[in-house]
Structure formats: C-alpha cells, structure tokens
Enzyme design. Structure first.
Site, PDB file in Angstrom:
ATOM      1  N   LYS A  96       0.831  -1.203   0.000  1.00  0.00           N
ATOM      2  CA  LYS A  96       0.000   0.000   0.000  1.00  0.00           C
ATOM      3  C   LYS A  96       0.870   1.260   0.000  1.00  0.00           C
ATOM      4  CE  LYS A  96      -2.067  -1.174   3.900  1.00  0.00           C
ATOM      5  NZ  LYS A  96      -1.588  -2.518   4.263  1.00  0.00           N
ATOM      6  N   ARG A 139      -9.219   0.850   9.007  1.00  0.00           N
ATOM      7  CA  ARG A 139      -8.833  -0.525   9.304  1.00  0.00           C
ATOM      8  C   ARG A 139      -9.927  -1.266  10.062  1.00  0.00           C
ATOM      9  NH1 ARG A 139      -2.975   0.161   9.042  1.00  0.00           N
ATOM     10  NH2 ARG A 139      -1.895  -1.810   9.302  1.00  0.00           N
ATOM     11  N   ARG A 145      12.018  -7.273   5.708  1.00  0.00           N
ATOM     12  CA  ARG A 145      12.231  -5.941   5.148  1.00  0.00           C
ATOM     13  C   ARG A 145      12.924  -4.981   6.111  1.00  0.00           C
ATOM     14  NH1 ARG A 145       6.085  -3.317   4.649  1.00  0.00           N
ATOM     15  NH2 ARG A 145       5.756  -3.177   6.895  1.00  0.00           N
ATOM     16  N   ARG A 190      11.653  -1.784  11.186  1.00  0.00           N
ATOM     17  CA  ARG A 190      10.527  -1.438  12.036  1.00  0.00           C
ATOM     18  C   ARG A 190      10.412  -2.416  13.190  1.00  0.00           C
ATOM     19  NH1 ARG A 190       5.340  -0.437   8.296  1.00  0.00           N
ATOM     20  NH2 ARG A 190       4.410  -1.600  10.007  1.00  0.00           N
ATOM     21  N   ARG A 240      -0.488  -9.146  13.281  1.00  0.00           N
ATOM     22  CA  ARG A 240      -1.020  -8.119  12.382  1.00  0.00           C
ATOM     23  C   ARG A 240      -1.911  -8.734  11.306  1.00  0.00           C
ATOM     24  NH1 ARG A 240       4.590  -5.790  11.017  1.00  0.00           N
ATOM     25  NH2 ARG A 240       3.602  -4.612   9.343  1.00  0.00           N
TER      26      ARG A 240
HETATM   27  P1  ADP Z   1       1.321  -2.429   7.844  1.00  0.00           P
HETATM   28  O1  ADP Z   1       0.251  -2.077   6.858  1.00  0.00           O
HETATM   29  O2  ADP Z   1       2.564  -2.938   7.201  1.00  0.00           O
HETATM   30  O3  ADP Z   1       0.848  -3.314   8.964  1.00  0.00           O
HETATM   31  P2  ADP Z   1       1.244   0.276   8.958  1.00  0.00           P
HETATM   32  O4  ADP Z   1       2.413   1.172   8.922  1.00  0.00           O
HETATM   33  O5  ADP Z   1       0.062   0.637   8.128  1.00  0.00           O
HETATM   34  O6  ADP Z   1       1.813  -1.143   8.585  1.00  0.00           O
HETATM   35  O7  ADP Z   1       0.718   0.130  10.474  1.00  0.00           O
HETATM   36  C1  ADP Z   1       1.576  -0.220  11.537  1.00  0.00           C
HETATM   37  C2  ADP Z   1       0.791  -0.304  12.856  1.00  0.00           C
HETATM   38  O8  ADP Z   1       0.209   0.972  13.170  1.00  0.00           O
HETATM   39  C3  ADP Z   1      -0.389  -1.258  12.863  1.00  0.00           C
HETATM   40  O9  ADP Z   1       0.002  -2.591  13.130  1.00  0.00           O
HETATM   41  C4  ADP Z   1      -1.257  -0.660  13.980  1.00  0.00           C
HETATM   42  O10 ADP Z   1      -0.763  -0.983  15.256  1.00  0.00           O
HETATM   43  C5  ADP Z   1      -1.074   0.825  13.791  1.00  0.00           C
HETATM   44  N1  ADP Z   1      -2.101   1.404  12.876  1.00  0.00           N
HETATM   45  C6  ADP Z   1      -1.869   1.981  11.672  1.00  0.00           C
HETATM   46  N2  ADP Z   1      -3.022   2.395  11.113  1.00  0.00           N
HETATM   47  C7  ADP Z   1      -4.010   2.051  11.982  1.00  0.00           C
HETATM   48  C8  ADP Z   1      -5.424   2.193  11.976  1.00  0.00           C
HETATM   49  N3  ADP Z   1      -6.065   2.771  10.942  1.00  0.00           N
HETATM   50  N4  ADP Z   1      -6.126   1.732  13.047  1.00  0.00           N
HETATM   51  C9  ADP Z   1      -5.508   1.163  14.087  1.00  0.00           C
HETATM   52  N5  ADP Z   1      -4.174   0.989  14.151  1.00  0.00           N
HETATM   53  C10 ADP Z   1      -3.422   1.417  13.122  1.00  0.00           C
END
Ligand code: ADP
Ligand code: ZN
Length: 219
Positions: free
Chosen positions: A13, A88, A127, A161, A172
């Site tokens: 994404k 999400r 990664r 990360r 996740r």
């Molecule tokens: P990825 O899509 O690779 O899991 P992101 O950078 O989008 O990574 O998100 C990392 C973390 O940030 C998630 O695992 C969650 O803990 C938090 N997070 C990000 N966006 C949201 C959201 N919209 N609602 C709740 N938690 C979120």
C-alpha cells in the site's frame, strides 16, 4: 480525489501510495507513518500507541480517527488524499464516510491489493530500510548491490521497524482478517471496490490503480 488502499500488512500500500504521489501530486495519508512519528516525537498519541503497535495490535479507533480528522482538515488535503492503512475497522470506515460527507468530498475508489499470504509474511519479516533516505530493502529479495551500503544514497546505516518480526507479523495478519477484511464487503456493497493483483510488478500495479481511478484510459 479520494482513494483508499486496502490490503494486508506488506501488500504494498505504501509503495503504491508513494508512486501515485510522485506521478499525480496527490497527498498520502498513512496512519502507520503518522503514528510512528507520534511515537518518535513522544506526543500523547504516540505514548498511547507505542505498546499496541509493537505488539501488532490495532490502535484504538478514537485515536486513529482523531489523527485523520486533524490531518484531513489541513489545506494540502483540500483536493483529497490517498488513504494508506486507514480505515482498518468498520467504525473507522463509517467515520471516514462522515468526514468526507462533511467536506462535500466523494470517495472515488477503494483498491484492494490482493496478495499471497505466505509470500506476504516473508516479505515483511525480511524488510528493512536505509536510515538516511528510506530506500527499502529485503534480507533475501532485495539486497544492496554493495553489502551494507545503500544503493540510493551510499549511507551505511539501516533500520528495521519494531513490528516487522515473524511473531508480530502473525498478529497483524490476524487483526487484518478479523477487523479489516470486512471492509472489502462494505465497499463492494457501496460499489466502490476495485481488486488489483498485488503480486504483479510494482509499475503494473500502479497502472492498474490509475485505471481504477480513471487517471489513464485503461491498463
Ligand atoms: P502495515 O500495513 O505494514 O501493517 P502500517 O504502517 O500501516 O503497517 O501500520 C503499523 C501499525 O500501526 C499497525 O500494526 C497498527 O498498530 C497501527 N495502525 C496503523 N493504522 C491504523 C489504523 N487505521 N487503526 C488502528 N491501528 C493502526
Ligand atoms: Zn539511502
């Protein structure tokens, strides 16, 4: 133009959002990046999000919706945004509907990046990125040409990360299927959903997303 990129962790994404920002001057709103910045800056939001993120859980809807509501009100979002990692949950999706309606803005499309789960887990677990310029690498799929040196900028420090490890990735993925995947049905029912093969080469995916948005004639 408002676009939501939907897909499990590691679906690409962020990569696609960056490509669209570069080509079309759109604004990328990544809640993951915004939350990581809040953690780094030690703000109240960051303090509340830190442990949850490290464990691979979802930060509470209230916090995330608040972050997006503030961000979307900034002048650079007047023409819309690419949402990457938000919404999400169904509650977040409903909140975004309200936010856009209040601003008289349409939701143009929701693109689901379809990926192979097993490939995705190995993609994320390996990664890392250049600490200086952010260029992305992978332990086996994409190693720097010279070991330990960034291809793009020559820097020699890299970062990973905190949540990109096998155990957290599983959590996740579980959260994705439990909380986020219902959004696929939600947006399908609203006539907004476009499905794109997330395993295709990066530029082909970009083309398909552009086609879904009507930015090009067809793929
Ligand atoms: P990825 O899509 O690779 O899991 P992101 O950078 O989008 O990574 O998100 C990392 C973390 O940030 C998630 O695992 C969650 O803990 C938090 N997070 C990000 N966006 C949201 C959201 N919209 N609602 C709740 N938690 C979120
Ligand atoms: Zn670099």
């Amino acid at each position: 133009m408002n676009l939501i990129l939907l897909g499990p962790p590691g679906a690409g994404k962020g990569t696609q959002a960056e490509a669209l920002v570069k080509k079309h001057g759109l604004v990328q709103l990544s809640t993951g990046s915004m939350l990581r910045e809040a953690v780094k800056a030690g703000t109240e939001v960051g303090r509340q999000a830190d442990a949850v993120m490290k464990a691979g859980g979802l930060v509470s809807d209230n916090i995330v919706i608040g972050v997006i509501a503030d961000r979307i009100a900034q002048p650079d979002c007047a023409r819309g945004a690419i949402f990457d990692g938000f919404p999400r949950t169904l509650a977040q999706a409903a909140a975004l509907d309200d936010l856009l309606a209040k601003r008289n803005m349409p939701l143009d499309a929701v693109v689901e990046l379809k990926v192979d789960d097993a490939a995705m887990v190995s993609r994320i677990s390996g990664r890392y990125s250049c600490a200086k310029c952010g260029a992305g690498y992978h332990d086996t799929n994409k190693i720097p040409k010279v070991a330990g040196v960034c291809d793009a900028c020559g820097a020699t420090t890299f970062s990973r990360r905190a949540d990109d490890n096998a155990e957290t990735v599983q959590k996740r993925l579980l959260e994705y299927y439990r909380e986020t995947s219902p959004l696929i049905g939600y947006y399908f029912a609203k006539g907004k959903l476009k499905r794109v093969d997330g395993m295709a080469p990066i530029n082909e995916i970009t083309n398909a997303v552009e086609a879904a948005l009507g930015l090009v004639e067809r793929v």
